[in-house]
Enzyme design. Structure first.
Site: not given
Ligand code: MN
Length: 715
Positions: A76-77
Site C-alpha cells: 500500500e505505502d
C-alpha cells in the site's frame, strides 16, 4: 520497538520449527521498503509493522501471520508489489498480504456507506483465511495505541468509532478478549474521555475504600473449594471502564462497591470439576437468582465455555463467579488464536468453518445495501445469546430478546415468511414472546401467510429484519402506486379531463420520473401533487380552474398542508385527522415503546408503555391504539424528564449541569421538589434527541460525584 533478534527469539520459543531465515528476510525487507517514511508520532514508519508483528507473536501465532504483519503496509505505502512479495515469500504470504492491503485501501474513506463496504470486504477476506482478520486486528490495535499522535480530531473520533462498532466486536467474535478489551478502552478514551475519567476516579475511590476485599474474597473462595477437595486457581479481575459503562447503560445499574466491578475466576482441571466447584459454591453461599448460565454444555458461538453464577459472597456482598477448566480458559483468553498454541501444523484457516461467519455472508447476500448490512450485523454482535431447540432437537443460537419469528427465519427464510403461530415447550404463544434458554420452539406455518410489517418492531436478528423490510418495501411501493393512480385519476376528473398513460408519459421528464409507475409512486407518497401533474399535462388550465371554481384550489391546498402537519408528528398508526399530544406524565421520547389513548375532546395522547397513568384505562381496551415512532423521529429534539437526588453541598448542582452539558443535553427546566438537610430532590427537563440520548445522560450522571440517584420520571 521490538528488535529483530527479539522477535525471532520470541517466535522460536513457541514454534521451534520456524523458518528463521524467512522471518529475518521479511524484517529487513520492511525496514528497507519503508525507508525514511515517518509516522505521525515522528517514529520511523517501519516501527509500526514491526510492532504489529510483535503483537501477533504475543498471541503465539504461526510465522506466516507474523511475516504478513511485517509486510502488511509495504504494498500500500511503498514501491513494493504483490508479485515481488510472492516471488520472495511465496504464494501463501502474498495472498495474506493482498487480503490485508485490500482492506487498508478503503479504510480511509469516511462516510457510512464506505465504512459498510469496508466491513463487507473484511468479511469476505476473512472468510477465506481467518489470519487476514488477525493481522488486521493487530494493525488496528497498534494504530489505536498510537492514535493520540494524529492531529486531526475528527479523524481520531472516526477511527475510534469504527473500532468500537466493528473491530472490537470482531475481536470478541473470534474470542480474543484481551484485544477486544484494549480496543474498546482505547476507543472509549477517545470518544468519551470525561466519562471514562470519572469511572476511573470512582474505581480508585472504591479500591481505596475496600483495600484488600478482592484478595480476601479470593482466599476465602480458595479455602472453601480446598475444604471440599477441589484444587483450583482463583483470581479476581477488575472490569474495564468501557464494560462498566456499557453495563450502566444497558441495565441502568450503579456501581457502589468493588464487588460490582470485579469478576472472580475459578480455573479447575476437568469439566467434572467445574460442576463440582459450582455445587460447592452454591452450597456455601446464597445464590443471586437468575444469574446462572451454563456455557459449558452450550458454548457461545465464538467457542467460549464457562459456568457463570453470582452469589452473596464471604463479606455478604454480591460476587460474580466464572468457573472453567484450563482448556476453556485458554480459549476464553485467546479465542481462535488458542488453536495455534498446541496444534501447530494442522490449523484450519478457512473462515467458513465458523457458523457466525457463514451467517454474516448470508446477510451480506440478502441486504438491500451496505448500510443495511452494517446496521443488522452491528446490532447483533453486541447481544448476548439464547439457545433454543427445534422439535427435532437441533440447536439454534439466537441473540437475547429473540422471538419465535427470529427463530423461524433462522431455521429457513421460507418458514419465517409463512409463520402464523408458535408453540414454546408445547404451549401456543404470541409471536412476540421472547425466547428463553432451552426453549423448544415449534413454528406453525400457513401457505397463505406473508411477512407482517409489525413483526419488525419485535424481531432482533438482522436476518429476520432484512427479510421483513424487503417484503414491506415492495408492498409499500405497490400501495403508494395504486394510491397515486387514484389521486391522479380524481385530479384529472375534477379538472374535467381524462387521464391517459400517454399524456403522463409526456410529462415524466418534468418530474424526473423514469416511468409512469414511478410518477404514481411519487404522487402516492406525496412528493408530487395531483394538481401539479394536471397543470403539467394541460398548461394554461391553472387560471381557468382557479377562476371557475375558487373553492377547490384552497381546499386542495389545505389538504396537502394537512398532510404535512400530520407528517410532522413522527408517530405511525394514528387515526388521520385526529389531534395528537404527548402525555405530560411520562414524556415519551423517540425510542420508547409507546401506546396511544383516545381521549374525548382531546384526540390521542401518547404515553410510554410503562406509564403509571395507563392503569386507569385498563378496563377500556377500545381506547388503546397501537402506535410506534417513525424512523426519522430522532431528528427532532424532545423533552425528557428525570428525577435526581443530589447531595446538599457546594458544587453539586454545578456537577449536575456540567455533566448534562457534556453529554450534549440542553436543560429546559429545573425544579427543586424536595429539600432536606443532606439531599435535594430535583426534577430536570432536558432536551434530548431520543431515549438513548437520555439514557446516556442518566448513566453519565450516575458516574458523577455528589449525585446520589437518577431515575427517569414516570407519571
Ligand atoms: Mn498498518
Amino acid at each position: 520497538m521490538i528488535r529483530q533478534y527479539e522477535l525471532v527469539e520470541r517466535v522460536k520459543s513457541y514454534d521451534p520449527g520456524v523458518d528463521e531465515e524467512a522471518l529475518n528476510r521479511a524484517y529487513v525487507y520492511t525496514v528497507k521498503a519503508h525507508g525514511t517514511q515517518r509516522r505521525a508520532s515522528g517514529d520511523p514508519y517501519f516501527s509500526h509493522p514491526v510492532e504489529v508483528a510483535g503483537i501477533l507473536s504475543s498471541m503465539k501465532l504461526d510465522s506466516a501471520s507474523i511475516i504478513t504483519g511485517l509486510l502488511h503496509d509495504t504494498v500500500e505505502d511503498t514501491e513494493a508489489t504483490i508479485e515481488e512479495i510472492e516471488e520472495l515469500f511465496g504464494q501463501d504470504i502474498a495472498r495474506l498480504v493482498d487480503g490485508v492491503t485490500k482492506l487498508s485501501r478503503i479504510e480511509l474513506q469516511s462516510d457510512q456507506s464506505k465504512q459498510a463496504e469496508n466491513f463487507r470486504k473484511l468479511v469476505l477476506a476473512m472468510s477465506e483465511d481467518i489470519r487476514v482478520l488477525l493481522v488486521k486486528l493487530a494493525d488496528r490495535l497498534h494504530n489505536m495505541r498510537t492514535l493520540q499522535h494524529l492531529k486531526d480530531a475528527d479523524k481520531r473520533k472516526r477511527i475510534a468509532r469504527e473500532t468500537l462498532d466493528i473491530y472490537a466486536p470482531l475481536a470478541e467474535r473470534i474470542g480474543i478478549h484481551e484485544w477486544k478489551d484494549e480496543l474498546e478502552d482505547l476507543a472509549f478514551g477517545e470518544i468519551n474521555p470525561e466519562i471514562r475519567q470519572s469511572i476511573l476516579a470512582r474505581l480508585d475511590f472504591l479500591r481505596d475504600k475496600s483495600s484488600n476485599l478482592v484478595q480476601q474474597t479470593v482466599d476465602e473462595l480458595k479455602r472453601t473449594l480446598a475444604n471440599s477437595g477441589i484444587d483450583a486457581w482463583v483470581s479476581g479481575r477488575e472490569k474495564r471502564p468501557y464494560s462498566i459503562w456499557l453495563k450502566m447503560q444497558h441495565k441502568a445499574v450503579e456501581f457502589e462497591q468493588l464487588s460490582d466491578i470485579v469478576a472472580f475466576r475459578i480455573v479447575v482441571k476437568t469439566v467434572e470439576d467445574c460442576y463440582r466447584a459450582l455445587g460447592v459454591i452454591h452450597n456455601a453461599y446464597r445464590v443471586v437468582p437468575g444469574r446462572f448460565k451454563d456455557y459449558v454444555s452450550n458454548a457461545k458461538s465464538n467457542g467460549y465455555r464457562s459456568l457463570h453464577t453470582a452469589v452473596f459472597g464471604p463479606q455478604g456482598q454480591r460476587v460474580e463467579v466464572q468457573i472453567r477448566n484450563t482448556e476453556m480458559h485458554e480459549v476464553a483468553e485467546f479465542g481462535v488464536a488458542a488453536h495455534w498454541r498446541y496444534k501447530a501444523g494442522d490449523i484450519k484457516t478457512d473462515g467458513r468453518q465458523y457458523a457466525w461467519l457463514r451467517e454474516l455472508l448470508d446477510i451480506l447476500e440478502h441486504a438491500a445495501g451496505p448500510e443495511e448490512f452494517l446496521e443488522h450485523t452491528k446490532l447483533e454482535m453486541f447481544q448476548d445469546q439464547v439457545f433454543c431447540f427445534s422439535p427435532k432437537g437441533e440447536v439454534f443460537a439466537l441473540p437475547r430478546g429473540a422471538t419465535p419469528v427470529d427463530f423461524a427465519y433462522a431455521v429457513h427464510s421460507a418458514i419465517g415468511d409463512s409463520c402464523v403461530g408458535a408453540k414454546i415447550n408445547g404451549r401456543l404463544v404470541p409471536l412476540r414472546t421472547q425466547l428463553a434458554n432451552g426453549d423448544q420452539v415449534e413454528i406453525v406455518t400457513s401457505k397463505a401467510q406473508t411477512p407482517n410489517p409489525t413483526w419488525e418492531r419485535f424481531v432482533v436478528t438482522g436476518r429476520a429484519r432484512a427479510r421483513i423490510r424487503r417484503y414491506v418495501r415492495t408492498q409499500q411501493r405497490q400501495q403508494y402506486l395504486s394510491l397515486g393512480r387514484e389521486i391522479l385519476d380524481k385530479a384529472f376528473r375534477q379538472a374535467g379531463e381524462q387521464m391517459t398513460e400517454k399524456a403522463l408519459d409526456g410529462v415524466l421528464k418534468a418530474f424526473k420520473c423514469p416511468s409512469v409507475e414511478e410518477l404514481y409512486v411519487q404522487v402516492g407518497e406525496g412528493h408530487v401533487t395531483g394538481a401539479a401533474v394536471v397543470n403539467a399535462v394541460f398548461p394554461g388550465r391553472k387560471e381557468k380552474e382557479t377562476a371557475a371554481k375558487p373553492v377547490r384550489a384552497p381546499r386542495r391546498g389545505a389538504k396537502s398542508a394537512d398532510k404535512k402537519t400530520s407528517l410532522s408528528v413522527p408517530v405511525r398508526g394514528l387515526i388521520p385527522g385526529m389531534a395528537v399530544h404527548y402525555a405530560g406524565c411520562c414524556h415519551p421520547l423517540p425510542g420508547d415503546r409507546i401506546v396511544g389513548i383516545v381521549t374525548t375532546g382531546k384526540g390521542v395522547s401518547i404515553h410510554t408503555i410503562d406509564c403509571e397513568t395507563l392503569e386507569q384505562y385498563n378496563e377500556q381496551p377500545e381506547r388503546w391504539i397501537d402506535v410506534g415512532w417513525e424512523e426519522d423521529a430522532v431528528d427532532m429534539p424532545r423533552v425528557g424528564r428525570i428525577d435526581v437526588v443530589i447531595a446538599n453541598e457546594p458544587g453539586s448542582l454545578g456537577n449536575l449541569t456540567t455533566a448534562i452539558g457534556k453529554s450534549e443535553g440542553n436543560i429546559h427546566n429545573l425544579k427543586i421538589t424536595n429539600r432536606s438537610q443532606d439531599f435535594f430532590e430535583i426534577l430536570v427537563d432536558i432536551e434530548v434527541r431520543d431515549v438513548k440520548h437520555l439514557t446516556n445522560i442518566i448513566a453519565a450522571l450516575r458516574a458523577t460525584p455528589s449525585i446520589n440517584s437518577v431515575e427517569r420520571a414516570r407519571g
